[in-house]
Scaffold this active site. Structure first.
Site, PDB file in Angstrom:
ATOM      1  N   GLN A  61      17.521  -8.633 -30.108  1.00  0.00           N
ATOM      2  CA  GLN A  61      18.403  -7.481 -30.286  1.00  0.00           C
ATOM      3  C   GLN A  61      18.531  -7.090 -31.755  1.00  0.00           C
ATOM      4  O   GLN A  61      18.095  -6.023 -32.150  1.00  0.00           O
ATOM      5  CB  GLN A  61      19.779  -7.761 -29.688  1.00  0.00           C
ATOM      6  CG  GLN A  61      20.679  -6.532 -29.650  1.00  0.00           C
ATOM      7  CD  GLN A  61      21.808  -6.680 -28.635  1.00  0.00           C
ATOM      8  OE1 GLN A  61      21.659  -7.344 -27.612  1.00  0.00           O
ATOM      9  NE2 GLN A  61      22.924  -6.054 -28.913  1.00  0.00           N
ATOM     10  N   ASP A  62      19.135  -7.943 -32.578  1.00  0.00           N
ATOM     11  CA  ASP A  62      19.247  -7.660 -34.006  1.00  0.00           C
ATOM     12  C   ASP A  62      19.380  -8.973 -34.766  1.00  0.00           C
ATOM     13  O   ASP A  62      19.558 -10.031 -34.156  1.00  0.00           O
ATOM     14  CB  ASP A  62      20.389  -6.682 -34.315  1.00  0.00           C
ATOM     15  CG  ASP A  62      21.775  -7.247 -34.052  1.00  0.00           C
ATOM     16  OD1 ASP A  62      21.897  -8.206 -33.250  1.00  0.00           O
ATOM     17  OD2 ASP A  62      22.748  -6.734 -34.628  1.00  0.00           O
TER      18      ASP A  62
END
EC number: 3.2.2.27
Length: 219
Positions: A61-62
């Site tokens: 995701q990040d």
């Protein structure tokens, strides 16, 4: 961004004004506050894993939003931090052991060097503000990276953990590539389909079946 064999396909596919906007975003955000990973590691995933060598894509995701933790590689965590490792990487290590692979450290650089593209959908994060850069600039770029990998002729394995990553399945040609979907390795969901999903051995089985060398997940 260093020039790699990802560079030209990305420039061919993205809007002409995308890269100037991206550079402006990077310059502005890094001047205004504490952003991770370090600026010279933003594109580390595609720099360590050229398209021509990519066999496996794991979508995250990040980056980790804590100081010193983000390395520019999805899920990877510095080996120098021996305690308080993120639960997701701890659970990934548990699944590796279950599948017969012994990986004691949490740095996944050696995977990237073997052809595992560790791609976060969002490439930067402000300190202690997970997902704050979602929807800002990165998704057009990382979606195109996934599409370019899918359009490449060599069969690949796409590993999508959790609802966020599984939405990327629509970008992938499932008739040519193996798509492995499972729950995210976070504590909230690991017991609901991540543990026992055997992504690492399934990946190697597919690579061998398609005439490619398997990944040494113990590295």
């Amino acid at each position: 961004m260093k020039k790699t064999d990802w560079s030209q396909p990305l420039r061919n596919r993205l809007a002409e004004d995308y890269f100037p906007k991206m550079i402006e975003f990077i310059n502005q955000t890094y001047q205004e506050g504490k952003i991770y990973p370090p600026e010279n590691q933003i594109f580390r995933a595609i720099e360590l894993t050229p398209l021509a060598q990519t066999k496996v894509i794991i979508v995250g995701q990040d980056p980790y939003p804590q100081p010193g933790k983000a390395q520019g590689l999805a899920f990877s965590y510095p080996a120098t931090f021996k305690v308080n490792r993120p639960d997701s990487i701890v659970n990934i290590q548990k699944e590796l052991r279950e599948e017969g692979f012994s990986k004691e450290d949490s740095d996944l650089t050696a995977w990237a060097e073997q052809g595992v593209l560790l791609l976060n959908a969002v490439l930067t994060v402000p300190e202690f503000a997970s997902n704050a850069h979602a929807g800002k600039i990165w998704e057009p770029l990382t979606d195109e990276i996934i599409k370019i990998a899918s359009d490449d002729e060599r069969p690949k394995v796409f590993i999508l953990w959790g609802g966020f990553a599984r939405k990327k399945a629509k970008l992938i040609d499932g008739s040519k590539h193996l798509i492995l979907e499972a729950a995210h390795p976070s504590p909230l969901s690991a017991s609901r389909g991540f543990f026992g999903s055997h992504p690492f051995s399934k990946t190697n089985d597919f690579l061998v079946q398609t005439g490619q060398s398997p990944i040494d997940w113990s590295k």
